[in-house]
Structure formats: C-alpha cells, structure tokens
Design a protein around this motif. Structure first.
Motif, PDB file in Angstrom:
ATOM      1  N   ALA A 172       0.711  -0.748   0.226  1.00 24.17           N
ATOM      2  CA  ALA A 172      -0.283   0.176   0.070  1.00 24.17           C
ATOM      3  C   ALA A 172       0.927   1.363  -0.573  1.00 24.17           C
ATOM      4  O   ALA A 172       0.257   2.420  -0.362  1.00 24.17           O
ATOM      5  CB  ALA A 172      -1.009   0.526   1.498  1.00 24.17           C
ATOM      6  N   PHE A 208       0.378   2.326   6.697  1.00 21.60           N
ATOM      7  CA  PHE A 208      -0.752   2.139   6.216  1.00 21.60           C
ATOM      8  C   PHE A 208      -0.770   0.714   7.336  1.00 21.60           C
ATOM      9  O   PHE A 208      -0.221  -0.091   7.571  1.00 21.60           O
ATOM     10  CB  PHE A 208      -0.774   1.508   5.114  1.00 21.60           C
ATOM     11  CG  PHE A 208      -0.828   2.632   3.852  1.00 21.60           C
ATOM     12  CD1 PHE A 208      -1.591   3.346   3.534  1.00 21.60           C
ATOM     13  CD2 PHE A 208       0.552   3.188   3.579  1.00 21.60           C
ATOM     14  CE1 PHE A 208      -1.748   4.220   2.370  1.00 21.60           C
ATOM     15  CE2 PHE A 208       0.314   4.456   2.935  1.00 21.60           C
ATOM     16  CZ  PHE A 208      -0.566   5.464   1.782  1.00 21.60           C
ATOM     17  N   THR A 229      -8.345   3.732   2.014  1.00 23.14           N
ATOM     18  CA  THR A 229      -7.723   2.915   0.812  1.00 23.14           C
ATOM     19  C   THR A 229      -8.446   2.591   0.315  1.00 23.14           C
ATOM     20  O   THR A 229      -7.806   2.330  -0.478  1.00 23.14           O
ATOM     21  CB  THR A 229      -6.503   2.222   1.298  1.00 23.14           C
ATOM     22  OG1 THR A 229      -6.993   1.332   1.579  1.00 23.14           O
ATOM     23  CG2 THR A 229      -5.648   2.345   2.273  1.00 23.14           C
ATOM     24  N   TYR A 251      -6.382   5.777  -6.522  1.00 18.69           N
ATOM     25  CA  TYR A 251      -6.129   4.563  -5.553  1.00 18.69           C
ATOM     26  C   TYR A 251      -6.348   4.030  -4.771  1.00 18.69           C
ATOM     27  O   TYR A 251      -7.378   4.379  -4.751  1.00 18.69           O
ATOM     28  CB  TYR A 251      -4.776   6.067  -4.560  1.00 18.69           C
ATOM     29  CG  TYR A 251      -3.991   4.707  -3.477  1.00 18.69           C
ATOM     30  CD1 TYR A 251      -2.819   4.980  -3.765  1.00 18.69           C
ATOM     31  CD2 TYR A 251      -4.991   4.081  -2.226  1.00 18.69           C
ATOM     32  CE1 TYR A 251      -2.244   3.916  -2.652  1.00 18.69           C
ATOM     33  CE2 TYR A 251      -4.479   4.152  -1.001  1.00 18.69           C
ATOM     34  CZ  TYR A 251      -2.731   3.585  -1.980  1.00 18.69           C
ATOM     35  OH  TYR A 251      -2.033   2.546  -0.994  1.00 18.69           O
TER      36      TYR A 251
END
Length: 329
Positions: A172, A208, A229, A251
């Motif tokens: 990520a 993340f 995310t 994203y």
C-alpha cells in the motif's frame, strides 16, 4: 436382415453414454462432500485471515453437512502453507485461504515452488478490508495534501513503517509512493505490532494499518488519520476521506481474502463451493456484522473472481517493478 431395434442399439448406447458423461459431474457435486474438508490457512492463528477463514468454514460446514477444518500453516510469507495446498490431491477436500499477499508474491517471489494461476483454481472471493494511512501525532500536517507536499519538498526525509516486505501494508505504501510521485523511506518490521508501536511513539512518521486496529488511536489523537484506502469511505471511519478523493485519483489498496483449490479440482465442485460462499457473503446479517468490523463482502462467480485475480497480479507486478521491492529487504 437386421431388425430396426438391433440397428438402434448402438445409437441408444451412445446416447446413454453421453447422458452419463453429462450427469457425472452433477452427481459428484451433489454428493460432495462425503468427508471433512481441510482449509489451509498459510497465516498465523488469530489474525484477520484466520478469523474469516474459520467463520466461512463454519458456515460451509452448516450448509454442506461435513466438517471444514482450518489448518494453519504459516511461514515464509505464506509460501509454506500455500505450497502444501498446491501439492494436495485436486479432489475438493483441500482448499486454500488466500489473500492479496499471494497476488503480490507472484512477482515479489518469482522462484517459489508454485505459481498461483498455474497450480490453483480460483473458487470464491470472501471480503476486503480498507487500510488507513496514519501519521505520528507530532507530524506538522493535517491532511493528505499537506503530507504529499511535505514529502515532495523533502524527498526521502519522511519514513513509513510496515509489517514486513511484500505485506499489504508495505505494498500500500509503495503504491502510494508511485501514484503520488513521492519518495518516502520504507522501514520494515517483523509484524505490524512493532511498526504500530513506533508510529504511536513517534519514531516513524507514518504507516498504512488496518482500520479497526487504528480507529481508536485516531479518535484519541495518538495518530492523525490522513485517508483510507478503498474507493469508498470506510463505514468505521466515515469522516476520513479516501486517498482517491484526497489527492491521489484511482488509488486503491485493500486487504482481500478468497478461496482457491488445487488445479484439477472438478469444476462442478468448484461451482458448488462458489455458490455456497456467495450465499454466505450475501447474507444480510453477515453483511452487517462485517461492515461493523470494517470488512466488505465480495460476491463473485468463478469467472469474475479469476479475472479479478489476474488483474490484481498484474497491478502488483507493476508496483514491485517500479519500487524494486524484494522479499528479503
């Protein structure tokens, strides 16, 4: 002269044989399973993958009347357990609980003893969970735009922690770096606990992490939540924007889970398992419970799940190449 009935016998026999060929797979699926099914989980017991594997296994056991037994085989970034599953008989009595760690490993660990799409058959998707990008509380930024601006003005000065090379938390970060056009130093840990501790303690700038794990820390002000995310806002952190809407269009980096079976498993069994998993993930009570945990059910047929996996393998292959990520870095 041959009687008409004698002349018809070969055609009748051919018709009966064809009927049996068509009916055989259906009969196999209807009788399945006749003994317990092993679900190999190549991750440690107690983690999210293990928890959801046991939930699905219990529901399959209730639906199909045979035990679905979870067999934890962690190690080597999921390679040990996955290899054991790949070498199992393709009879429907061994399944693999897999995640996008597997699709990353296709390019991150090219010399592993199996290849995902060569040695396995996709069965069913289960769910996906968003991550959240958090920064240490003392970092002088308040939103993702400010964080990106700081990273661009000080290339390599900021750092992000992960639970280890090739994990969804690491990838990520690499996807974010590539899509945002920033240079941030990766600091890998042996597991997410150490990484989280150092971000909370201010030794590392950001990471993340799983939404349910970080939500209380964010609410208490111990970290700052920059963005989640997924492509849609998290039900657990609805006030936090997505990375996509906060400045990095398109994203997306989630943790998702699915089931696979050794290549050669009868298609009728694969289809039956897919149908049963779809019933589980479509159940309104399951949808509500998982939503509260930050997980979103994935409901796909076998063909759609196969396409999804191929796309995910290609996505992470690009990021591994761009980032130069190595399994042992």
């Amino acid at each position: 002269m041959m009687h008409w009935a004698q002349r018809a016998r070969p055609a009748v026999r051919a018709w009966m044989a064809a009927t049996l060929v068509v009916a055989a797979p259906w009969a196999v699926a209807q009788d399945y399973p006749t003994r317990p099914v092993r679900v190999v989980v190549p991750f440690a017991a107690g983690g999210p993958a293990d928890v959801y594997a046991r939930f699905v296994a219990n529901r399959l056991q209730e639906a199909l009347g045979q035990g679905f037994v979870v067999d934890n085989r962690p190690g080597a970034g999921s390679v040990i357990g996955t290899d054991a599953a790949a070498k199992s008989p393709p009879d429907g009595y061994t399944l693999l609980l897999m995640s996008n760690a597997h699709t990353v490993n296709e390019s991150l660990i090219p010399n592993k003893p199996y290849q995902l799409m060569r040695d396995f058959t996709p069965v069913a998707a289960i769910n996906y969970s968003d991550l959240v990008l958090v920064t240490r509380s003392g970092l002088p930024v308040n939103d993702l735009g400010q964080l990106i601006a700081m990273a661009k003005s000080h290339p390599g000065a900021l750092s992000y922690a992960s639970s280890g090379p090739g994990t969804p938390y690491h990838m990520a970060g690499e996807l974010f770096k590539a899509m945002a056009g920033v240079s941030i130093l990766h600091i890998p840990y042996r597991g997410s606990a150490g990484a989280r501790t150092d971000v909370l303690g201010g030794q590392v700038d950001m990471m993340f992490d799983a939404v349910p794990t970080m939500v209380e820390h964010a609410r208490a002000g111990r970290v700052k939540a920059m963005a989640t995310t997924g492509l849609a806002r998290s039900a657990v952190m609805p006030d936090v924007p997505t990375v996509d809407e906060a400045g990095v269009p398109k994203y997306e980096a989630t943790i998702w889970l699915g089931l696979m079976a050794p290549k050669g498993t009868p298609p009728a069994i694969v289809q039956r398992l897919n149908a049963e998993v779809v019933k589980i993930t479509s159940n309104p009570d399951v949808v509500r419970a998982w939503k509260a945990q930050g997980a979103t059910p994935m409901t796909m047929g076998v063909a759609d799940f196969t396409r999804y996996m191929n796309d995910d393998i290609a996505k992470w292959a690009r990021i591994v190449k761009i980032s130069g990520a190595k399994a042992d870095q």
